[in-house]
Design an enzyme around this catalytic site. Structure first.
Site, PDB file in Angstrom:
ATOM      1  CE  LYS A 243      -3.089   2.668   3.079  1.00 13.76           C
ATOM      2  NZ  LYS A 243      -3.893   2.695   4.329  1.00 13.76           N
TER       3      LYS A 243
ATOM      4  CE  LYS B  46      -6.289   8.808   8.246  1.00 16.14           C
ATOM      5  NZ  LYS B  46      -6.874   7.727   9.056  1.00 16.14           N
TER       6      LYS B  46
ATOM      7  NE  ARG C 262     -10.571  -1.163   4.345  1.00 14.33           N
ATOM      8  CZ  ARG C 262     -11.071  -1.329   5.550  1.00 14.33           C
ATOM      9  NH1 ARG C 262     -12.175  -2.027   5.713  1.00 14.33           N
ATOM     10  NH2 ARG C 262     -10.468  -0.826   6.603  1.00 14.33           N
TER      11      ARG C 262
END
Ligand code: BES
Ligand code: MN
Ligand code: ZN
Length: 499
Positions: free
Chosen positions: A262, A274, A348
């Site tokens: 990643k 965030k 992901r």
């Protein structure tokens, strides 16, 4: 810093580091030095708490009449316990201690030092290895560094019974450290300097070592249908890339081992933004890609007899008018549709396409991905173990073994059908977050949906890549660990390489 191995006896200048076994067993050098100093070493053992435990030091000014500046005793621990990792740890402790003193040269006396597990030159090489790993610094952006704050230590001389053998063994250790440093530097560079395009530029340096590099740009990825990966980067002004590194050290027709990383060069969370506290640390969200790149560096420089591919998905997750929204549905290269419910669960999505592409094109005999994937893994394992998830017990076992050998340890978490149900989407094939906790596990299940029968393992390195507590081989924040490079180099060496 220069690390050399020599057989010369006691040096005449600088600081001398002398090993003492726990319970006071003297090494040859300690004996000799004790004679030369009229019993100073023995006396110092009776008047202090120093007991020779690993990590203990006793530093004293050399008495007048001796040209040395300093004598530093260091603990070797118990002789029967001294194994490879202990030798490396001792080296790491020594460089930390050496940085506290002003000398430019130090000599580490290891002549005649052996243990039940380690012959003398191997022990000396491993002390050098640990010392080197811990010596890493990143001062590139410190333009006003004061002379006193600079590392003064220039030459380290390690005295051993067989300098030739130790030098050769150390040369291999040095190649590993170079790969670790490559990964660490990628991790610590700020996100305005290191973004997908400049990451690719750094990878070009690997071609000098014989690594073949292919770079897929946005246009090509669109054609391939990699909309999961591309969706993550669509709020960024910086284009995304998929970089493929190939090292062919075995027969052409042999299936490779694949490593997938990643590489989110900055993870703001996207529209699911965030909180601002410590958001700067999300420049490290490319540590998986960095570890894969560092591993390729090691394998190529040591000409490993194995075929390996390293694939890294490089992108930046930013909020913007064009950014992906919670609620969007994208189609991955596999054909599966993904409902995006949280744009901060982006790693992901990057891996979904990177894993599918890797397995589809290379038909690897094993595929391992590394990702700073979830905060939940930091909660469960902290920075001591990485999370391990796998569809293949044999592969998981091999990774655990490599973890114990390198102290880049992993802890296996369960995979279970019921967690997989948690990511079924009502209107698409899969959703990118579950609702029932266990978010490291549901993340792993998400990845598994993009892996067919290939033996696969996923390492969640969110906690181990960037330590807030001290790590023996890297120190602590802001130095990243380079976690994964040593682990996977050992895995390849032990289980996949021809010897
Ligand atoms: N990059 C983060 C995970 C992370 C957290 C890495 C802390 C390093 C330190 C990842 O993309 C992320 O944001 N994960 C979310 C997933 C959640 C939205 C399901 C998390 O773990 O909070
Ligand atoms: Mn995220
Ligand atoms: Zn992330």
């Amino acid at each position: 810093m220069n690390i050399v191995f020599s057989s010369s006896k006691l040096p005449t200048q600088g600081s001398i580091f002398v090993g003492i076994f726990e319970e006071g067993t003297f090494t040859a050098a300690a004996e000799l030095l004790n004679e030369k100093t009229s019993g100073l070493i023995k006396k110092s053992l009776t008047c202090t708490h120093f007991s020779g435990k690993k990590g203990e030091f006793l530093s004293m000014i050399a008495p007048a009449g001796i040209s040395l500046q300093r004598i530093v005793l260091f603990g070797l621990g118990k002789q029967e316990h001294l194994k490879a990792l202990d030798a490396m740890e001792i080296g790491a402790h020594i460089i930390v201690e050496a940085k506290k003193i002003p000398d430019k040269n130090i000599t580490i006396m290891l002549d005649l030092v052996e243990s039940d597990h380690l012959k003398n030159p191997k022990l000396a090489a491993l002390v050098g290895s640990g010392l080197l790993l811990r010596s890493y610094e990143f001062t590139k952006y410190k333009t006003q560094l004061k002379e006193k704050d600079k590392t003064h230590i220039k030459d380290v001389s390690i005295v051993t019974d067989s300098p030739k053998v130790a030098t050769d063994l150390f040369a291999e250790e040095e190649k590993i450290a170079e790969g670790v440093f490559f990964a660490r530097t990628l991790a610590i560079e700020p996100p305005n300097v290191l973004y997908p395009e400049t990451f690719v530029k750094e990878l070009k340096t690997l071609t000098k070592l014989g690594v073949k590099l292919e770079v897929l740009d946005t246009e090509y990825m669109e054609k391939m249908g990699m909309h999961a990966l591309l969706g993550v980067g669509q709020g960024s002004t910086k284009p995304s890339y998929l970089a493929i590194m190939m090292w062919n050290g075995a027969e052409k027709d042999e299936a490779p081992i694949a490593f997938v990383g990643k590489g989110v060069t900055f993870d703001s969370g996207g529209i699911s933004i965030k909180p601002s506290a410590r958001m700067d640390e999300m420049k490290m969200d490319m540590c998986g890609a960095a570890a894969v790149s560092g591993l390729m560096h090691v394998l190529a420089s040591r000409q490993a007899k194995v075929n390996v591919v390293g694939v890294v998905g490089l992108t930046e997750n930013m909020p913007d008018g064009n950014a992906q929204r919670p609620g969007d549905i994208v189609k991955s290269m596999s054909g599966q549709t993904i409902e995006i419910l949280n744009t901060d669960a982006e790693g992901r999505l990057v891996l979904a396409d990177a894993l599918w592409y890797t397995q589809d094109r290379f038909k690897p005999k094993a595929m391992i991905d590394l990702a700073t994937l979830t905060n939940a893994i930091v909660v469960s394992l902290g920075s001591k173990f990485a999370g391990l998830f796998s569809n293949d017990e044999g592969l998981a076992h091999k990774i655990k073994q490599a973890g114990e050998e390198t102290k880049e340890q992993v802890w296996q978490l369960p995979m279970d059908e019921r967690y997989d149900r948690d990511i079924d989407s009502k209107i698409a094939d899969v959703k990118n977050v579950g609702d029932n906790g266990a978010s490291s596990i549901t993340a792993a299940h998400f990845l598994q949906r993009f892996v067919n029968k290939t033996p696969w393992a996923h390492l969640d390195i969110a906690g181990t890549s960037w330590n807030h507590e001290k790590n023996i081989f890297s120190g602590c924040y802001p130095i990243p660990t380079g976690f994964g490079v040593r682990l996977l180099n050992t895995l390849v060496h032990k289980f996949y390489e021809k010897h």
